[in-house]
Scaffold this active site. Structure first.
Site, PDB file in Angstrom:
ATOM      1  CG  ASN A  87      -5.440   7.969  -0.647  1.00  0.00           C
ATOM      2  OD1 ASN A  87      -5.372   7.279   0.371  1.00  0.00           O
ATOM      3  ND2 ASN A  87      -6.530   8.632  -0.992  1.00  0.00           N
ATOM      4  CD  GLN A  88      -4.938   3.515  -6.473  1.00  0.00           C
ATOM      5  OE1 GLN A  88      -6.050   3.046  -6.403  1.00  0.00           O
ATOM      6  NE2 GLN A  88      -4.426   3.941  -7.623  1.00  0.00           N
ATOM      7  CG  HIS A 112      -1.869   1.162   1.218  1.00  0.00           C
ATOM      8  ND1 HIS A 112      -3.138   1.083   0.666  1.00  0.00           N
ATOM      9  CD2 HIS A 112      -1.716   2.441   1.626  1.00  0.00           C
ATOM     10  CE1 HIS A 112      -3.723   2.257   0.758  1.00  0.00           C
ATOM     11  NE2 HIS A 112      -2.882   3.097   1.334  1.00  0.00           N
ATOM     12  CB  CYS A 113       2.011   3.461  -2.552  1.00  0.00           C
ATOM     13  SG  CYS A 113       2.987   4.950  -2.818  1.00  0.00           S
ATOM     14  CB  ILE A 114       1.217   6.753   2.368  1.00  0.00           C
ATOM     15  CG1 ILE A 114       2.735   6.898   2.294  1.00  0.00           C
ATOM     16  CG2 ILE A 114       0.801   5.769   3.444  1.00  0.00           C
ATOM     17  CD1 ILE A 114       3.354   7.458   3.557  1.00  0.00           C
TER      18      ILE A 114
END
Ligand SMILES: [Zn+2]
Ligand SMILES: [Zn+2]
Length: 332
Positions: free
Chosen positions: A191-192, A186-188
């Site tokens: 945002n997904q 999950h990549c902040i």
């Protein structure tokens, strides 16, 4: 001097990246112990420091907001990215572009740099909006047939939250709250999740940002060199705060430039650091994609290796076919 500084910087950056990305903190030995510093000790020290600074109630509130930012879908880091990215370009526009053209930087660099920046922005938008591959009842059959269960990392089982069978290589993301096909992480920043469908956009995102940061950093340095040459700063005598005369050495000139163009010098340094870091991150992901291993699988494999077990990667089709699988991925 400059060469050795760069070499030391490169060694430190890639050592930290290697420890963070490739070494399990659960193992034994000095490198695993260093990994524990990042994953266990620094978080513990930060927690104790926050208790001292904010008290118990303040820490609880801080933790609540921090948890929200890191564990719920929200655009906080996308906003941070946009602020840094647009802010960085604006600082170049205000402080750097007026010095172009000069004998070191020709005018076309403004257009190439701006075009590359625009491409980088587009890759950020693409990686943010293209769905990572949310598995639902409509596309479940496709995903169950896409990858076989290897019966080591993946065995047939149901996701208790989505109430569907989990296809091999999928993972339920507690932040996105869906099962994601070939989930990487999950990549902040986008945002997904990064998964089966948007992995190629994620690769383009980190590659384009590594390139624009390097490019901007190089152009920035050439502009600074032009200013130094044009203003003959190497032969100028500076007066320090105590009123003493100081000859124009590189250290003195660096301090002078930092005072004269603080935001521009800061952004140049940031660009060089980010260019190297993202470049390392891209090479790491290309290496993983070439082996057809996701970041999620890499972590699971490290735990297996810690327990003395080995696994043959049944998904590995050979470098080019693996890369082709990433580029040909269907969007869901
Ligand atoms: Zn699920
Ligand atoms: Zn996610």
């Amino acid at each position: 001097m400059g060469f050795w500084m760069l070499l030391i910087y490169l060694v430190i950056t890639f050592s930290i990246l290697f420890i963070l990305l490739c070494i399990s903190p659960h193992g034994s030995g000095p490198i695993a112990a260093t990994s524990r510093v990042f994953f266990v000790h620094i978080p513990n020290w930060s927690y104790s420091l926050t208790i001292k600074l904010l008290g118990v109630e303040g820490t609880a509130r801080f933790k609540y907001y921090a948890m929200y930012i890191f564990t719920e879908p929200n655009p906080f880091f996308q906003m941070v990215y946009l602020a840094l990215s647009i802010g960085g370009y604006t600082i170049y526009y205000i402080y750097g572009f007026p010095y172009i053209p000069n004998p070191y930087v020709q005018e076309f660099h403004i257009y190439i740099g701006s075009f590359l920046y625009f491409i980088a922005l587009l890759t950020f938008i693409s990686a943010s909006i293209v769905s990572p591959c949310i598995i639902d009842k409509q596309n479940l059959k496709y995903h169950l047939e896409l990858f076989p269960y290897d019966n080591i990392l993946y065995k047939p089982s149901d996701c208790s939250a989505c109430k569907i069978q989990k296809p091999a290589r999928s993972k339920h993301c507690s932040i996105c709250k869906f099962c994601i096909g070939k989930q990487d992480h999950h990549c902040i920043w986008i945002n997904q999740c990064v998964g089966y469908s948007n992995y190629k956009y994620f690769l383009a995102f980190i590659l384009s940002h590594s390139l624009i940061c390097f490019y901007a950093g190089q152009v920035g340095i050439m502009i600074l060199i032009y200013i130094i040459q044009n203003d003959k700063l190497l032969s100028v005598v500076f007066i320090d705060k105590l009123g003493n005369e100081v000859k124009g050495s590189w250290i003195v000139i660096f301090q002078y430039m930092l005072q004269r163009l603080p935001s521009f010098v800061f952004v140049i340094i940031l660009c060089l650091i980010m260019g190297l870091t993202l470049g390392g991150f891209f090479v790491y992901h290309l290496f993983m994609a070439g082996q057809n291993v996701t970041s999620n699988e890499r972590i699971k494999m490290m735990k297996l290796e810690d327990n003395g077990k080995n696994r043959v990667n049944v998904y590995n089709l050979g470098f080019w076919k693996n890369i082709n699988e990433v580029l040909d991925a269907v969007e869901f």
